[in-house]
Design a protein around this motif. Sequence first.
Motif, PDB file in Angstrom:
ATOM      1  N   LYS A   1     -91.752 -15.973  49.711  1.00 53.51           N
ATOM      2  CA  LYS A   1     -93.079 -15.896  49.097  1.00 53.51           C
ATOM      3  C   LYS A   1     -93.160 -14.712  48.130  1.00 53.51           C
ATOM      4  O   LYS A   1     -93.861 -14.764  47.123  1.00 53.51           O
ATOM      5  N   SER A   2     -92.432 -13.637  48.446  1.00 56.17           N
ATOM      6  CA  SER A   2     -92.411 -12.440  47.592  1.00 56.17           C
ATOM      7  C   SER A   2     -91.381 -12.559  46.471  1.00 56.17           C
ATOM      8  O   SER A   2     -91.198 -11.605  45.705  1.00 56.17           O
ATOM      9  N   HIS A   3     -90.677 -13.711  46.412  1.00 55.18           N
ATOM     10  CA  HIS A   3     -89.667 -13.962  45.381  1.00 55.18           C
ATOM     11  C   HIS A   3     -88.565 -12.905  45.400  1.00 55.18           C
ATOM     12  O   HIS A   3     -88.173 -12.386  44.359  1.00 55.18           O
TER      13      HIS A   3
ATOM     14  N   GLU B   1     -81.907  -8.117  47.602  1.00 57.53           N
ATOM     15  CA  GLU B   1     -82.970  -7.232  47.114  1.00 57.53           C
ATOM     16  C   GLU B   1     -83.714  -6.568  48.274  1.00 57.53           C
ATOM     17  O   GLU B   1     -84.016  -5.369  48.231  1.00 57.53           O
ATOM     18  N   VAL B   2     -83.978  -7.335  49.324  1.00 57.59           N
ATOM     19  CA  VAL B   2     -84.637  -6.772  50.507  1.00 57.59           C
ATOM     20  C   VAL B   2     -83.733  -5.714  51.144  1.00 57.59           C
ATOM     21  O   VAL B   2     -84.172  -4.624  51.492  1.00 57.59           O
ATOM     22  N   ALA B   3     -82.450  -6.059  51.262  1.00 59.60           N
ATOM     23  CA  ALA B   3     -81.487  -5.117  51.851  1.00 59.60           C
ATOM     24  C   ALA B   3     -81.416  -3.836  51.040  1.00 59.60           C
ATOM     25  O   ALA B   3     -81.388  -2.727  51.607  1.00 59.60           O
ATOM     26  N   ASP B   4     -81.405  -3.949  49.714  1.00 60.52           N
ATOM     27  CA  ASP B   4     -81.371  -2.756  48.861  1.00 60.52           C
ATOM     28  C   ASP B   4     -82.631  -1.910  49.041  1.00 60.52           C
ATOM     29  O   ASP B   4     -82.566  -0.687  49.078  1.00 60.52           O
ATOM     30  N   ASN B   5     -83.773  -2.575  49.137  1.00 61.71           N
ATOM     31  CA  ASN B   5     -85.039  -1.852  49.333  1.00 61.71           C
ATOM     32  C   ASN B   5     -85.064  -1.092  50.643  1.00 61.71           C
ATOM     33  O   ASN B   5     -85.661  -0.021  50.740  1.00 61.71           O
ATOM     34  N   LEU B   6     -84.454  -1.666  51.685  1.00 62.43           N
ATOM     35  CA  LEU B   6     -84.487  -1.050  53.018  1.00 62.43           C
ATOM     36  C   LEU B   6     -83.244  -0.206  53.291  1.00 62.43           C
ATOM     37  O   LEU B   6     -83.111   0.354  54.383  1.00 62.43           O
ATOM     38  N   ALA B   7     -82.331  -0.140  52.317  1.00 56.12           N
ATOM     39  CA  ALA B   7     -81.068   0.596  52.471  1.00 56.12           C
ATOM     40  C   ALA B   7     -80.268   0.035  53.643  1.00 56.12           C
ATOM     41  O   ALA B   7     -79.779   0.766  54.498  1.00 56.12           O
ATOM     42  N   LEU B   8     -80.173  -1.292  53.689  1.00 54.49           N
ATOM     43  CA  LEU B   8     -79.425  -1.996  54.731  1.00 54.49           C
ATOM     44  C   LEU B   8     -78.439  -2.949  54.062  1.00 54.49           C
ATOM     45  O   LEU B   8     -78.391  -3.052  52.838  1.00 54.49           O
ATOM     46  N   THR B   9     -77.694  -3.659  54.887  1.00 51.68           N
ATOM     47  CA  THR B   9     -76.788  -4.662  54.337  1.00 51.68           C
ATOM     48  C   THR B   9     -77.498  -6.005  54.271  1.00 51.68           C
ATOM     49  O   THR B   9     -78.448  -6.260  55.013  1.00 51.68           O
TER      50      THR B   9
ATOM     51  N   LEU C   1     -90.794  -3.750  56.115  1.00 55.36           N
ATOM     52  CA  LEU C   1     -90.838  -5.146  55.648  1.00 55.36           C
ATOM     53  C   LEU C   1     -92.266  -5.584  55.360  1.00 55.36           C
ATOM     54  O   LEU C   1     -92.529  -6.264  54.358  1.00 55.36           O
ATOM     55  N   SER C   2     -93.191  -5.202  56.238  1.00 52.01           N
ATOM     56  CA  SER C   2     -94.584  -5.604  56.016  1.00 52.01           C
ATOM     57  C   SER C   2     -95.124  -5.000  54.721  1.00 52.01           C
ATOM     58  O   SER C   2     -95.872  -5.642  53.996  1.00 52.01           O
ATOM     59  N   LYS C   3     -94.728  -3.780  54.418  1.00 49.07           N
ATOM     60  CA  LYS C   3     -95.150  -3.160  53.153  1.00 49.07           C
ATOM     61  C   LYS C   3     -94.484  -3.846  51.965  1.00 49.07           C
ATOM     62  O   LYS C   3     -95.124  -4.094  50.940  1.00 49.07           O
ATOM     63  N   LEU C   4     -93.196  -4.133  52.116  1.00 46.56           N
ATOM     64  CA  LEU C   4     -92.457  -4.782  51.031  1.00 46.56           C
ATOM     65  C   LEU C   4     -93.024  -6.164  50.721  1.00 46.56           C
ATOM     66  O   LEU C   4     -93.175  -6.541  49.569  1.00 46.56           O
ATOM     67  N   TYR C   5     -93.374  -6.914  51.756  1.00 48.00           N
ATOM     68  CA  TYR C   5     -93.917  -8.262  51.576  1.00 48.00           C
ATOM     69  C   TYR C   5     -95.434  -8.256  51.388  1.00 48.00           C
ATOM     70  O   TYR C   5     -96.031  -9.306  51.202  1.00 48.00           O
ATOM     71  N   SER C   6     -96.049  -7.105  51.478  1.00 45.10           N
ATOM     72  CA  SER C   6     -97.505  -6.953  51.325  1.00 45.10           C
ATOM     73  C   SER C   6     -98.275  -7.802  52.336  1.00 45.10           C
ATOM     74  O   SER C   6     -99.221  -8.510  51.990  1.00 45.10           O
ATOM     75  N   VAL C   7     -97.854  -7.736  53.583  1.00 44.47           N
ATOM     76  CA  VAL C   7     -98.533  -8.430  54.675  1.00 44.47           C
ATOM     77  C   VAL C   7     -98.716  -7.448  55.818  1.00 44.47           C
ATOM     78  O   VAL C   7     -98.049  -6.420  55.880  1.00 44.47           O
TER      79      VAL C   7
END
Length: 172
Positions: A12-14, A19-27, A49-55
């Motif tokens: 939903k966040s496209h 990209e999620v892994a890079d944002n969270l500094a994970l693999t 994750l909730s902040k990243l997905y805005s939920v």
Amino acid sequence: MLGEQLKKYREKSHLSQTEVADNLALTRQAISRWENNRAYPDIDNLIRLSKLYSVTLDDLLAENETLKKKLNINTKNIIEATKRQTFLNRKMYNAQDESMELLILAIVSAIIPMLGIFIPIYVMFRNNKFNSLFRWIYIVAIIVLLVSLISTGVWTYDMFFTHYHTETTLVN
């Protein structure tokens, strides 16, 4: 399940898993394991994750009562472990409570003016919040320091700045 919720909100966040892994500094593999329900993110990563997905966390965890219960249990365990750690730190320091020694050292140092300047500073440096007389040690050390400074000043003034002239007269 949580994995489906994570995947739904990621798409939903496209965002891609990378990209999620890079944002969270994970693999990317960690994100994949979460989305395939082979692992669960910890509470910190869920918040990120909730902040990243805005939920909200509630939205993210909706329909996943098992995970909610696990998170509640983990949160309680963390709080209890923190309390135990604080208690153990206090217990460890109480076993080495130096309150009386530091207090006596500060008071005795007031007898010798020059020592009364340096020893109270050492006592204040050595004092810690786990000593039972923590505040009193600071108060006594400051008073002794002030009294010693005044005494040393008076002694120095008498020694070097006042000239006592005694005159001797012969009596016939």
